[in-house]
Design an enzyme around this catalytic site. Structure first.
Site, PDB file in Angstrom:
ATOM      1  CE1 TYR A 131      15.299 -39.846  -8.690  1.00  0.00           C
ATOM      2  CE2 TYR A 131      15.520 -41.811  -7.331  1.00  0.00           C
ATOM      3  CZ  TYR A 131      15.147 -40.485  -7.478  1.00  0.00           C
ATOM      4  OH  TYR A 131      14.603 -39.813  -6.392  1.00  0.00           O
TER       5      TYR A 131
ATOM      6  CE  LYS B 138      10.127 -36.695 -13.743  1.00  0.00           C
ATOM      7  NZ  LYS B 138      11.476 -36.116 -13.719  1.00  0.00           N
TER       8      LYS B 138
ATOM      9  NE  ARG C 129      11.279 -41.384  -0.714  1.00  0.00           N
ATOM     10  CZ  ARG C 129      11.640 -41.079  -1.972  1.00  0.00           C
ATOM     11  NH1 ARG C 129      10.719 -40.782  -2.857  1.00  0.00           N
ATOM     12  NH2 ARG C 129      12.906 -41.080  -2.319  1.00  0.00           N
TER      13      ARG C 129
ATOM     14  CG  HIS D 208      18.438 -36.076  -9.090  1.00  0.00           C
ATOM     15  ND1 HIS D 208      17.812 -34.851  -9.090  1.00  0.00           N
ATOM     16  CD2 HIS D 208      17.503 -36.976  -9.499  1.00  0.00           C
ATOM     17  CE1 HIS D 208      16.551 -34.998  -9.505  1.00  0.00           C
ATOM     18  NE2 HIS D 208      16.344 -36.272  -9.761  1.00  0.00           N
TER      19      HIS D 208
ATOM     20  CD  GLN E  79       8.266 -35.986 -10.185  1.00  0.00           C
ATOM     21  OE1 GLN E  79       8.589 -34.894 -10.646  1.00  0.00           O
ATOM     22  NE2 GLN E  79       9.159 -36.901  -9.857  1.00  0.00           N
TER      23      GLN E  79
ATOM     24  CD  GLU F 221      17.030 -37.090 -17.105  1.00  0.00           C
ATOM     25  OE1 GLU F 221      17.207 -38.229 -17.615  1.00  0.00           O
ATOM     26  OE2 GLU F 221      16.022 -36.792 -16.446  1.00  0.00           O
TER      27      GLU F 221
ATOM     28  NE  ARG G 241      11.170 -31.413 -10.284  1.00  0.00           N
ATOM     29  CZ  ARG G 241      11.899 -32.438 -10.708  1.00  0.00           C
ATOM     30  NH1 ARG G 241      11.459 -33.686 -10.590  1.00  0.00           N
ATOM     31  NH2 ARG G 241      13.060 -32.222 -11.271  1.00  0.00           N
TER      32      ARG G 241
ATOM     33  CD  GLU H 298      18.660 -32.121  -7.494  1.00  0.00           C
ATOM     34  OE1 GLU H 298      19.615 -32.706  -6.982  1.00  0.00           O
ATOM     35  OE2 GLU H 298      18.377 -32.212  -8.714  1.00  0.00           O
TER      36      GLU H 298
ATOM     37  CD  GLU I 101      14.114 -34.723 -13.492  1.00  0.00           C
ATOM     38  OE1 GLU I 101      14.128 -35.695 -14.253  1.00  0.00           O
ATOM     39  OE2 GLU I 101      13.805 -34.786 -12.287  1.00  0.00           O
TER      40      GLU I 101
END
Lengths: 400, 400
Positions: free
Chosen positions: A118, A243, A132, A123, A230, A191, A227, A348, A189
């Site tokens: 992460y 995931k 949050r 991100h 999650q 990566e 999402r 995002e 995502e």
């Protein structure tokens, strides 16, 4: 630099030589190296040259090759460089060049453990704001250690595998109780994944400077994410079903040795990290990704700005004595840059669905059945030389 | 019931017949069945009888056997039951009975993915009180889904493996910054582990009633935990280094078919679960564990009170289409009962160190170097019959 025809703009020039597993027709899967738009079939070339240990090239995964360790990786690279550079090798090699269009690429290695980090500050900050909203976006531990967690190794799939929309439990804040159903917030995502070759011993941490002794190379990773699943499940033990349904990786593994030319120093970390994460030699890679949504470029995340280096991730992962094994895959976490068109996930890019994108004239927030996402990436060296990572792609099938 | 001598009180009576991998001297590791205090060496017995597929018994892991699926598991059990019950088999079997004291037991199977659940309401409530004293101990999702996460498959070790005290980052609430060092809060977790035999397909959830088609059997699990590392790292992505240094399992895998006699109905769940987690046939097992700290019994956690059934765990794990593989291990999470002497971790038994235990006259909160923990467990059937799980043990070595 090579007697082999390499089209302009090919990700796979003669300095790259990534390795993968291909199947040609109904022949047994085996190891190949990419050069231009061809695959070099390594087993017969190595066998004809009576190369020591050439049987690893005939295996259906890279694992045995990866387990050979850094001196063998280097010797193999030197051998490949000579094959493509030295025209004396034309007669030995040319019969074993196969068009990439004529083969199917398979999962390049059997994944042992899969860890997802992460490591992008952008991100983590964006997700903190979205998940949050009432607290500080970066949690207190974030700049002290590379936060990570284990993912599901058994559902890592190769590029091109269709992704079935997952079902599960979701609960909107306004709802009294969760409901079961298809994920409505299916995301990607972007990566970078690091492939472990040489194992370490249980109880013995891997020092931060030993990164290149253990990690062979990199792949592109699309860590598909639901999402809504999650958001409901992830406290207190972290993401699980949001995931675990699928993680796609690119078929060609690019060696760290090839990528070394694209190293950039890691940006200064403040506060200073603890000694087990510190080194004079911390580096990142000058890689830029491209995210294509149904063929349209929607984002270009930059890897060079990642907060934590891959060497730090490995040192942290093993600081408690956890061993690594051949075939372990650890991924960087979503790569997002500071600009809007550098964000590495759709949550995002669409700011949790509140700011839809226009994709080929259609409005999009999260993935719709039939959508296809392709991620490409390449590293750039100071002399303008390009080391491509190829691509990872997947299409969403309707769920049951 | 058997012509073989089985000592009184043996966990491995003639109805149990758990399978494992043993090594005798410098011979190749292979599969055995436990009976009394002996190991039945299955490969030569099966081979002499020209049993179909007998080569799986000569393999160094159970994985090939596990992959055969439920009809083969049942047929093997019927064959073993006949071998030990029918005295006609004495001549064929007796030469292949080896004292357990003369063999070394190895990891019984190669672990594919490892998932750890959190299915005890008492444990989740206790940990919630200790880790998050200012909020409701059970989080809102807890009674709607079996909360779980992925652990590290590569550090699952067999009983008897020494555990090196892990190092890592810890930060006490009063400290300004984290420090690096040896874990000061090394703990255990008493769990039951479920071993997957038959794989499922990617994209196809496993229905809750198909549990016994996929899961072969169970092992004892000690999920060693470094509570100080865990407390600092676990937000927002869950436990990582606090758990990944080692997880010990017992060497004998007890089949679900043997355990069926000890099934008890699952207690009613309120609120009602979503349909994918519901069934008329949800069961638990009437298993009681014993936790010995340096030989002293300190706790006896009861499995029968677990909130979530193992069939629900599997249905949930796969509801998003995640596939399971042969060798997957999923554990129940710490088993804690309502009484103090039924708690399955030392953080609970010592209430985070505030209420030390007296162990052989010495005060203990968490583990001290040289300490040894042994967990045993057995199921009891309504007719008083006992099905033992054997034991899992480990000793703490000083860290570096």
């Amino acid at each position: 630099m090579t007697w082999i025809n390499v089209p302009d703009g090919s990700p796979f020039g003669p300095e790259n030589l990534p390795l993968g597993i291909f199947r040609a027709g109904d022949e047994e899967p085996r190891m190949g190296a990419a050069i231009g738009d061809q695959v070099m079939d390594l087993a017969p070339v190595a066998s004809a040259q009576m190369l020591d240990g050439s049987q690893v090239f005939a295996e259906p995964t890279l694992n045995s090759f990866l387990a050979l360790g850094r001196p063998a990786w280097h010797a193999t690279r030197e051998w490949l460089l000579d094959l493509v550079r030295n025209e004396n090798n034309r007669d030995a090699v040319e019969p074993h060049l196969i068009p990439q269009s004529a083969v199917t690429m398979l999962l390049p290695f059997e994944v042992a453990d899969y860890v997802d980090f992460y490591a992008s500050e952008q991100h983590a900050t964006n997700l903190g704001r979205l998940f949050r909203p009432d607290s500080e976006p970066l949690l207190p531990n974030w700049k002290h250690l590379p936060v990570g967690y284990h993912g599901r190794a058994g559902t890592v799939v190769t590029s091109g595998t269709d992704i079935v929309r997952p079902s599960g439990q979701r609960k909107a804040p306004a709802d009294d109780a969760p409901t079961y159903g298809l994920s409505q917030r299916l995301d990607i995502e972007v990566e970078l994944g690091f492939v472990v070759g040489s194992p370490s011993k249980l109880g013995e941490p891997v020092p931060v400077d030993d990164f290149m002794d253990h990690v062979y190379g990199v792949v592109l990773v699309n860590d598909w994410s639901a999402r809504d699943l999650q958001a409901w499940e992830y406290v207190p033990l972290g993401p699980f079903l949001g995931k675990s349904f699928a993680t796609s990786i690119s078929p060609w593994v690019v060696s760290l040795e090839a990528l070394e030319a694209a190293e950039v120093p890691l940006a200064e970390q403040e506060p200073a990290v603890l000694p087990y994460l510190a080194s004079e030699n911390l580096a990142n890679y000058d890689i830029t990704f491209q995210v294509y949504w149904n063929g349209q470029l929607v984002s270009s995340p930059p890897y060079r700005e990642m907060y934590w280096s891959p060497a730090q991730m490995l040192a942290h992962l093993s600081v408690n004595g956890a061993s690594v094994r051949t075939g372990d895959l650890y991924a960087s976490g979503t790569v997002s840059g500071p600009e809007k068109d550098q964000r590495g996930s759709f949550i995002e890019l669409s700011w949790a669905g509140r700011e839809p994108l226009t994709v080929n004239g259609e409005e999009r927030t999260f993935l719709v059945d039939g959508d296809e996402v392709t991620i490409t990436g390449s590293a750039t060296t100071p002399d303008g030389h390009r080391i491509g990572l190829g691509s990872v792609t997947g299409r969403i099938l309707p769920g049951a």
